[in-house]
Motif scaffolding. Sequence first.
Motif, PDB file in Angstrom:
ATOM      1  N   PRO A   1      -8.008   1.138  -2.351  1.00 35.66           N
ATOM      2  CA  PRO A   1      -7.424   2.205  -1.528  1.00 35.66           C
ATOM      3  C   PRO A   1      -6.158   2.800  -2.122  1.00 35.66           C
ATOM      4  CG  PRO A   1      -7.085   0.075  -0.487  1.00 35.66           C
ATOM      5  CD  PRO A   1      -8.033  -0.150  -1.611  1.00 35.66           C
ATOM      6  N   VAL A   2      -5.364   1.997  -2.824  1.00 32.75           N
ATOM      7  CA  VAL A   2      -4.153   2.524  -3.454  1.00 32.75           C
ATOM      8  C   VAL A   2      -4.509   3.542  -4.531  1.00 32.75           C
ATOM      9  CG1 VAL A   2      -2.277   1.904  -5.039  1.00 32.75           C
ATOM     10  CG2 VAL A   2      -2.607   0.609  -2.925  1.00 32.75           C
ATOM     11  N   ALA A   3      -5.550   3.244  -5.324  1.00 30.75           N
ATOM     12  CA  ALA A   3      -5.980   4.187  -6.360  1.00 30.75           C
ATOM     13  C   ALA A   3      -6.505   5.481  -5.738  1.00 30.75           C
ATOM     14  CB  ALA A   3      -7.050   3.548  -7.239  1.00 30.75           C
ATOM     15  N   LYS A   4      -7.217   5.368  -4.618  1.00 34.91           N
ATOM     16  CA  LYS A   4      -7.719   6.573  -3.950  1.00 34.91           C
ATOM     17  C   LYS A   4      -6.571   7.423  -3.408  1.00 34.91           C
ATOM     18  CE  LYS A   4     -11.473   7.021  -1.762  1.00 34.91           C
ATOM     19  NZ  LYS A   4     -12.537   7.002  -0.731  1.00 34.91           N
ATOM     20  N   LEU A   5      -5.580   6.783  -2.801  1.00 36.81           N
ATOM     21  CA  LEU A   5      -4.422   7.530  -2.322  1.00 36.81           C
ATOM     22  C   LEU A   5      -3.628   8.116  -3.486  1.00 36.81           C
ATOM     23  CD1 LEU A   5      -3.103   5.222   0.557  1.00 36.81           C
ATOM     24  CD2 LEU A   5      -4.089   7.497   0.802  1.00 36.81           C
ATOM     25  N   GLY A   6      -3.619   7.411  -4.597  1.00 40.58           N
ATOM     26  CA  GLY A   6      -2.890   7.892  -5.774  1.00 40.58           C
ATOM     27  C   GLY A   6      -3.460   9.164  -6.365  1.00 40.58           C
ATOM     28  N   ALA A   7      -4.679   9.513  -5.973  1.00 35.66           N
ATOM     29  CA  ALA A   7      -5.298  10.738  -6.476  1.00 35.66           C
ATOM     30  C   ALA A   7      -4.729  11.986  -5.818  1.00 35.66           C
ATOM     31  CB  ALA A   7      -6.813  10.685  -6.263  1.00 35.66           C
ATOM     32  N   GLN A   8      -3.976  11.806  -4.713  1.00 36.52           N
ATOM     33  CA  GLN A   8      -3.349  12.951  -4.060  1.00 36.52           C
ATOM     34  C   GLN A   8      -2.241  13.526  -4.948  1.00 36.52           C
ATOM     35  OE1 GLN A   8      -4.236  14.338  -1.070  1.00 36.52           O
ATOM     36  NE2 GLN A   8      -5.963  12.921  -1.005  1.00 36.52           N
TER      37      GLN A   8
ATOM     38  N   ALA B   1       2.851   2.393  -9.766  1.00 36.52           N
ATOM     39  CA  ALA B   1       3.872   1.333  -9.673  1.00 36.52           C
ATOM     40  C   ALA B   1       3.346   0.126  -8.901  1.00 36.52           C
ATOM     41  CB  ALA B   1       5.131   1.896  -9.014  1.00 36.52           C
ATOM     42  N   ILE B   2       2.590   0.381  -7.831  1.00 39.50           N
ATOM     43  CA  ILE B   2       2.017  -0.722  -7.044  1.00 39.50           C
ATOM     44  C   ILE B   2       1.031  -1.528  -7.881  1.00 39.50           C
ATOM     45  CG2 ILE B   2       0.529  -1.273  -5.069  1.00 39.50           C
ATOM     46  CD1 ILE B   2       1.786   1.127  -3.621  1.00 39.50           C
ATOM     47  N   LEU B   3       0.141  -0.834  -8.579  1.00 39.14           N
ATOM     48  CA  LEU B   3      -0.850  -1.527  -9.404  1.00 39.14           C
ATOM     49  C   LEU B   3      -0.173  -2.303 -10.528  1.00 39.14           C
ATOM     50  CD1 LEU B   3      -3.586   1.265  -9.588  1.00 39.14           C
ATOM     51  CD2 LEU B   3      -3.679  -0.853  -8.281  1.00 39.14           C
ATOM     52  N   LYS B   4       0.860  -1.711 -11.112  1.00 40.60           N
ATOM     53  CA  LYS B   4       1.578  -2.412 -12.185  1.00 40.60           C
ATOM     54  C   LYS B   4       2.274  -3.659 -11.642  1.00 40.60           C
ATOM     55  CE  LYS B   4       4.636  -1.646 -16.094  1.00 40.60           C
ATOM     56  NZ  LYS B   4       5.357  -0.636 -16.911  1.00 40.60           N
ATOM     57  N   PHE B   5       2.791  -3.588 -10.416  1.00 43.89           N
ATOM     58  CA  PHE B   5       3.428  -4.759  -9.795  1.00 43.89           C
ATOM     59  C   PHE B   5       2.414  -5.888  -9.655  1.00 43.89           C
ATOM     60  CE2 PHE B   5       4.750  -7.422  -6.305  1.00 43.89           C
ATOM     61  CZ  PHE B   5       6.117  -7.584  -6.521  1.00 43.89           C
ATOM     62  N   PHE B   6       1.213  -5.564  -9.191  1.00 41.58           N
ATOM     63  CA  PHE B   6       0.174  -6.584  -9.055  1.00 41.58           C
ATOM     64  C   PHE B   6      -0.165  -7.190 -10.415  1.00 41.58           C
ATOM     65  CE2 PHE B   6      -1.495  -4.235  -5.087  1.00 41.58           C
ATOM     66  CZ  PHE B   6      -0.742  -5.041  -4.256  1.00 41.58           C
TER      67      PHE B   6
ATOM     68  N   ASN C   1      -5.953   2.328 -16.378  1.00 41.86           N
ATOM     69  CA  ASN C   1      -4.647   2.029 -16.980  1.00 41.86           C
ATOM     70  C   ASN C   1      -4.158   0.645 -16.562  1.00 41.86           C
ATOM     71  OD1 ASN C   1      -4.406   4.429 -18.415  1.00 41.86           O
ATOM     72  ND2 ASN C   1      -3.400   5.504 -16.738  1.00 41.86           N
ATOM     73  N   ALA C   2      -4.378   0.288 -15.296  1.00 34.24           N
ATOM     74  CA  ALA C   2      -3.990  -1.046 -14.833  1.00 34.24           C
ATOM     75  C   ALA C   2      -4.819  -2.123 -15.529  1.00 34.24           C
ATOM     76  CB  ALA C   2      -4.172  -1.141 -13.318  1.00 34.24           C
ATOM     77  N   LEU C   3      -6.107  -1.846 -15.705  1.00 37.46           N
ATOM     78  CA  LEU C   3      -6.979  -2.814 -16.382  1.00 37.46           C
ATOM     79  C   LEU C   3      -6.552  -3.007 -17.833  1.00 37.46           C
ATOM     80  CD1 LEU C   3      -9.491  -4.585 -16.110  1.00 37.46           C
ATOM     81  CD2 LEU C   3     -10.882  -2.600 -16.714  1.00 37.46           C
ATOM     82  N   ALA C   4      -6.138  -1.931 -18.488  1.00 35.36           N
ATOM     83  CA  ALA C   4      -5.663  -2.048 -19.870  1.00 35.36           C
ATOM     84  C   ALA C   4      -4.433  -2.946 -19.949  1.00 35.36           C
ATOM     85  CB  ALA C   4      -5.342  -0.656 -20.431  1.00 35.36           C
ATOM     86  N   GLU C   5      -3.526  -2.811 -18.983  1.00 38.53           N
ATOM     87  CA  GLU C   5      -2.335  -3.677 -18.960  1.00 38.53           C
ATOM     88  C   GLU C   5      -2.718  -5.137 -18.733  1.00 38.53           C
ATOM     89  OE1 GLU C   5       1.123  -2.390 -16.782  1.00 38.53           O
ATOM     90  OE2 GLU C   5       0.374  -0.333 -16.716  1.00 38.53           O
TER      91      GLU C   5
END
Length: 595
Positions: free
Chosen positions: A113-120, A130-135, A170-174
């Motif tokens: 859901p964060v990735a979907k909201l990030g598309a806005q 930033a949220i995904l990178k924190f995880f 991008n998160a998966l690459a990290e």
Amino acid sequence: MAAGDPSAAATGDTPAAPYRARLREALAALSQACDIGDSHASEASSFAVSDILEAVATVDAVSAEADGVSDNGDPAAAAIACEELLREVHQLLLHPSSNQMLIDALSLVLPYPVAKLGAQKGGCQDVASAILKFFVTNCSPRDMLSILCEALDASMELPTSTSSFVLLLNALAEVLTLIQRRHIEQVKVALPAVLKVMRATVSEYDEEHGNAAVDLFSAAHEIGHAINEMGKAMVNKNKEDLFAILGLYSLQNIALISRSEHDILSVCGSVVLQHFRFLKSSGFTYLGLLTGSDVTGAMDKLSKEEDADFVEYFSFAMDGAALSVLWTYMFDDMSKFAGEDLELALKEVQGNHMKKWEAINMLKFVLSSISYPWTIKSHGINLVLSLAGENAVEEIINNHVDFTSYAPCTFATLQVISLVPSSQRFDILQALVNNSISPSLTAVLLDIVREEVSRESRRADNDCIEHDGFGCNGELPTWASCALELVELILRPPEGGHPCLPDHSEQVISALNLLRFILIIDSRGPSSGKLFQKETLHKVRSEWLIPLRPIVARIQSENERDDSDIANQIVCSLNPVQLVLHRCIELVEQKMRNC
């Protein structure tokens, strides 16, 4: 620990107020559960947070004025609402008293859901990133790899913006850069999810989505970069296997990039060049790409039985090998990157008959596919001519292409086809017919197909005599299948309707003659009656031939009443069409009676 004061949100006047109040309440409940170590309550609260964000992330929730998330359908207001909710989550994660239990609970359910909201639009993408990178930096890399792959799979099930895929990739690459052991095992988990996304979305891009395409290709490149860095620290066979995977991954991406629309290709060259660097790291050479030996070698390294499903995700690797050569051949910048390597490889292939055949066979993967634009195929034809010792035809850059400029190149290529095995000759001829925009040229190509059918049918008859049977596996021979597909392409155009007569009468008569020839072949010799089943005959009669008869008759009748020279020419051009059409119908009906 409190996540925030819900009452403040309830009295706010922002469009997100109702959702923000519910989100703060769910986050507060999650914080409380994690503070006391209640795993069941924390799981329930984390799912409540996820459900709220997913509700807002859907198009209906964002656009529903009644829910208060949009301001009279204003996209900017919707983006602000989404950003506010994302910031609520991010602030909680950054709060000093947030423990690992809370972080882990949210990491399990929020990436999608964060990735979907990030598309806005607006600042949503930055906050979501930033949220995904924190995880990624605060949770187990192996766990996050699986979670992100699941999020990618979930995103495939519903319409999703490219920006969502880019955030997850991008998160998966990290995550991949943080893997410390069992590297190959983790890469084999990640790449299928990545390539499924790439393959499913790349065909949707057109000129208007050029930037989105480049963003997605660049994100996929970051995955390759992570694998490349991972491989530098490895040794022995594991290193060889990982770089074999990286090479195949790069070739698959080059093939997918090349399937973009023509106008996008010019902006994708830099991404292709980046993948070339991975090919070089993987030990691939232009000679190995041109002949296919590097692809075969990489596949052999992954030929274990347990890797069979994994290898299938690189189904376009052979295409990518040929295309990597063609991209270098097409663009000066890439030629400079290659230095003398490509030129030396071409010279070696030209001087070796076996390697020359292997290279032409590799280019078949591009020329016989309908997925690659003509601008690439035209360079492929030039390269075939160059390998065969002919002078390459000057590239036509003008957007308003005069096909007569391509015709000499095409006809010269047909002289080269004799070097290629028969099954591949049909592939190349089929690709040329599919891409032909000249009815006269199409007619010539179909006549050449008829010659190939004659040669292959005689060979089939001889094989039948030797083996006491024809079509032992019950399948239609390749030569017959390809020929019938081309007949259907002309007589029943894929865009619907009927053939354009009288303008396309030349290609129609050639298609009918090809069909008549196949019907005659099927009525004689050891293979008699083996090519057409009753259902096929019914389709040929009712869908290809019968609808054409009144059209030809009407056009002839109209022009017979006109005494002009043009009308007489039209009548003359349609006379053979009518005769062969009538004969084809007779042959089909005769075969139907004997079925």
